[in-house]
Design a protein around this motif. Structure first.
Motif, PDB file in Angstrom:
ATOM      1  N   LEU A 177       9.871 135.855  77.189  1.00 29.10           N
ATOM      2  CA  LEU A 177       9.985 134.601  75.902  1.00 29.10           C
ATOM      3  C   LEU A 177       8.916 134.655  74.384  1.00 29.10           C
ATOM      4  CD1 LEU A 177      10.012 131.116  77.080  1.00 29.10           C
ATOM      5  CD2 LEU A 177      12.275 132.105  76.599  1.00 29.10           C
TER       6      LEU A 177
ATOM      7  N   PHE B 149       4.168 129.760  71.499  1.00 28.98           N
ATOM      8  CA  PHE B 149       3.986 128.194  71.931  1.00 28.98           C
ATOM      9  C   PHE B 149       3.440 128.311  73.953  1.00 28.98           C
ATOM     10  CE2 PHE B 149       8.418 129.257  72.711  1.00 28.98           C
ATOM     11  CZ  PHE B 149       8.801 129.660  73.768  1.00 28.98           C
TER      12      PHE B 149
ATOM     13  N   THR C 216       2.267 121.372  76.829  1.00 28.99           N
ATOM     14  CA  THR C 216       2.828 120.588  76.418  1.00 28.99           C
ATOM     15  C   THR C 216       2.654 119.897  75.317  1.00 28.99           C
ATOM     16  OG1 THR C 216       3.533 120.907  78.842  1.00 28.99           O
ATOM     17  CG2 THR C 216       4.629 119.629  77.879  1.00 28.99           C
TER      18      THR C 216
ATOM     19  N   THR D  14       4.656 120.422  67.075  1.00 27.83           N
ATOM     20  CA  THR D  14       6.050 120.652  66.345  1.00 27.83           C
ATOM     21  C   THR D  14       6.212 118.751  65.458  1.00 27.83           C
ATOM     22  OG1 THR D  14       6.517 121.216  68.264  1.00 27.83           O
ATOM     23  CG2 THR D  14       8.070 119.588  67.271  1.00 27.83           C
TER      24      THR D  14
ATOM     25  N   LEU E  84       6.728 125.065  80.814  1.00 29.69           N
ATOM     26  CA  LEU E  84       6.030 125.550  80.567  1.00 29.69           C
ATOM     27  C   LEU E  84       6.974 126.740  79.559  1.00 29.69           C
ATOM     28  CD1 LEU E  84       4.683 126.791  83.492  1.00 29.69           C
ATOM     29  CD2 LEU E  84       3.937 125.917  82.218  1.00 29.69           C
ATOM     30  N   ALA E  85       8.421 126.757  79.749  1.00 36.66           N
ATOM     31  CA  ALA E  85       8.857 127.582  78.618  1.00 36.66           C
ATOM     32  C   ALA E  85       9.560 126.864  77.643  1.00 36.66           C
ATOM     33  CB  ALA E  85      10.588 127.936  79.530  1.00 36.66           C
ATOM     34  N   CYS E  86       9.939 124.722  77.088  1.00 35.08           N
ATOM     35  CA  CYS E  86       9.958 124.745  76.187  1.00 35.08           C
ATOM     36  C   CYS E  86       9.153 124.992  74.524  1.00 35.08           C
ATOM     37  CB  CYS E  86       9.909 123.268  76.503  1.00 35.08           C
ATOM     38  SG  CYS E  86      10.731 122.355  75.156  1.00 35.08           S
ATOM     39  N   PRO E  87       9.843 125.873  73.890  1.00 30.89           N
ATOM     40  CA  PRO E  87       8.784 125.608  73.045  1.00 30.89           C
ATOM     41  C   PRO E  87       8.052 124.472  71.380  1.00 30.89           C
ATOM     42  CG  PRO E  87      11.363 126.806  72.551  1.00 30.89           C
ATOM     43  CD  PRO E  87      10.991 125.931  73.165  1.00 30.89           C
ATOM     44  N   ILE E  88       8.622 123.465  72.205  1.00 27.32           N
ATOM     45  CA  ILE E  88       8.206 122.183  71.566  1.00 27.32           C
ATOM     46  C   ILE E  88       7.883 121.204  72.884  1.00 27.32           C
ATOM     47  CG2 ILE E  88      10.169 122.125  69.466  1.00 27.32           C
ATOM     48  CD1 ILE E  88      11.409 120.378  70.601  1.00 27.32           C
ATOM     49  N   GLY E  89       7.623 121.311  74.256  1.00 25.91           N
ATOM     50  CA  GLY E  89       7.156 120.633  74.951  1.00 25.91           C
ATOM     51  C   GLY E  89       7.731 119.745  74.963  1.00 25.91           C
TER      52      GLY E  89
END
Lengths: 205, 189
Positions: free
Chosen positions: A143, A147, A152, A159, B91-96
């Motif tokens: 990935l 980010f 989170t 964003t 953890l993988a979500c770009p926008i959380g």
């Protein structure tokens, strides 16, 4: 003649998970998959580590942890009594295609990793510990790293902040007149305040 | 092909949390984990609700070890029965916009009750025995024929369902703005 009945060690009659610490990323998939609560993953924020524990006595050998392990750190070996049958099967295979891993005996089980710890990753924006560092490194192999180094909540605030920038460029198709025109001064202010907010939180921790 | 997603208008949002309440109620009626899939995020210029953007090559679906997150048509859907709550999708979500929630399954009604919002790493030993961790993400209310509930209930129409036509229009506007910036006069009209 009263002989003691043979003591059956349940560890030898059940399949046993074999754990390789060098492959583990402490993601927690095995902890969520385990229905016997034999595995726990608990953070220690003072030492910035996450502690991984395994209780062999509670393990039922169902194999869900090995099935769901993202990196193949957990494998399941057959129990001792099944291993003898597997050896016979292996002997009769004409091409020798079957290989069998040795069973987990008492000696290797006593040596099995029951508790270990992994470092925690620090958020580059707010300074909180948010995940296992090895899990982040594992995700960074496929990935983008843009980010992954933030937690989170910081990703969300980034964003939300970027939506301000989009608002200046994009007007909704239905009502272009409704969108307030903002000068570049307010945009600059918002960017500055966002950064100081993050750094203040970082210093406080 | 770009998917449909919901984008908030920061200038219109009041921060009233009606969208969060509607999301929770809609999913409770459906039998899913009753907690909001939107995240009200405060910024310097006001709050804004964020939710999943339904990425084309969804990183959450790629990393899920149990294949609980799947692409169904135009929506990235999380199967709550399969999810083990490991939190690698968070953890993988770009926008959380995925969070782990602690939920409890009641045998009588079959409804999963969320009692508290707990992060995957901050839970006590008692919670661990009672609770089951489940990831929650926006699924665009794919079970609702009327479309996403949050878009319907927003009092100021701040949430907007973006489809392919909107994206094409916005790209056109960007091109026109760029063309006018480099001195081509006819493009701005």
């Amino acid at each position: 003649m009263a002989e003691n009945p043979p003591v059956i060690n349940h560890l030898q009659t059940r399949p046993q998970p074999v754990y390789r610490q060098d492959l583990c990323i402490a993601c927690g998939a095995c902890v969520g998959a385990c229905r016997a609560s034999a595995r726990t993953l608990r953070p220690d924020f003072e030492k910035a580590r996450v502690i991984w524990r395994f209780v062999p006595e509670a393990c039922t050998g169902c194999g869900r942890c090995a099935r769901y392990c993202s990196t193949g750190a957990i494998t399941i070996t057959p129990p001792g009594h099944l291993h003898e049958y597997f050896q016979i099967i292996r002997r009769y295979c004409p091409t020798g295609a079957i290989t069998i891993t040795p069973p987990a005996d008492e000696l290797t089980l006593s040596k099995a990793v029951k508790e270990t710890s992994f470092p925690l990753q620090k958020c580059s924006c707010c300074g909180n510990h948010y995940a296992s560092a090895f899990a982040i490194a594992h995700l960074a192999t496929f990935l983008p790293d843009t980010f992954l180094s933030t937690c989170t909540a910081c990703r969300r605030s980034k964003t939300a902040h970027s939506l301000t920038l989009q608002l200046l460029k994009i007007h909704p198709p239905n009502s272009p007149a409704d969108v307030p025109v903002r000068d570049s001064g307010s945009l600059f202010e918002s960017r500055v305040s966002y950064r100081t907010e993050g750094s203040k939180r970082g210093r406080a921790r | 092909m770009p998917r449909q997603f919901i984008i908030p208008d920061k200038a219109k949002c009041l921060g009233c949390c009606t969208c969060l309440a509607a999301c929770m109620l809609t999913h409770r009626e459906e039998g899913a984990v009753p907690c909001p899939r939107l995240f009200l995020t405060p910024t310097a210029q006001g709050s804004v609700p964020l939710q999943c953007r339904q990425c084309d090559q969804a990183p959450c679906a790629e990393v899920c070890p149990v294949h609980a997150i799947e692409v169904q048509g135009e929506v990235v859907v999380l199967n709550e029965k399969k999810c083990v709550g490991c939190g690698i999708c968070v953890l993988a979500c770009p926008i959380g916009c995925i969070e782990i929630q602690a939920a409890r399954q009641t045998a009588a009604t079959g409804i999963t009750l969320t009692t508290s919002i707990l992060l995957p790493l901050t839970r006590s030993e008692q919670d661990e025995k009672k609770m089951r961790k489940i990831a929650v993400k926006c699924n665009m209310c794919y079970f609702r024929p009327e479309g996403p509930a949050c878009v319907k209930v927003c009092p100021t129409e701040a949430l907007r369902l973006v489809d392919e036509e909107d994206i094409r229009f916005w790209n056109l506007q960007r091109r026109q703005a760029y063309a006018s910036s480099i001195g081509f006069q006819g493009a701005a009209e």
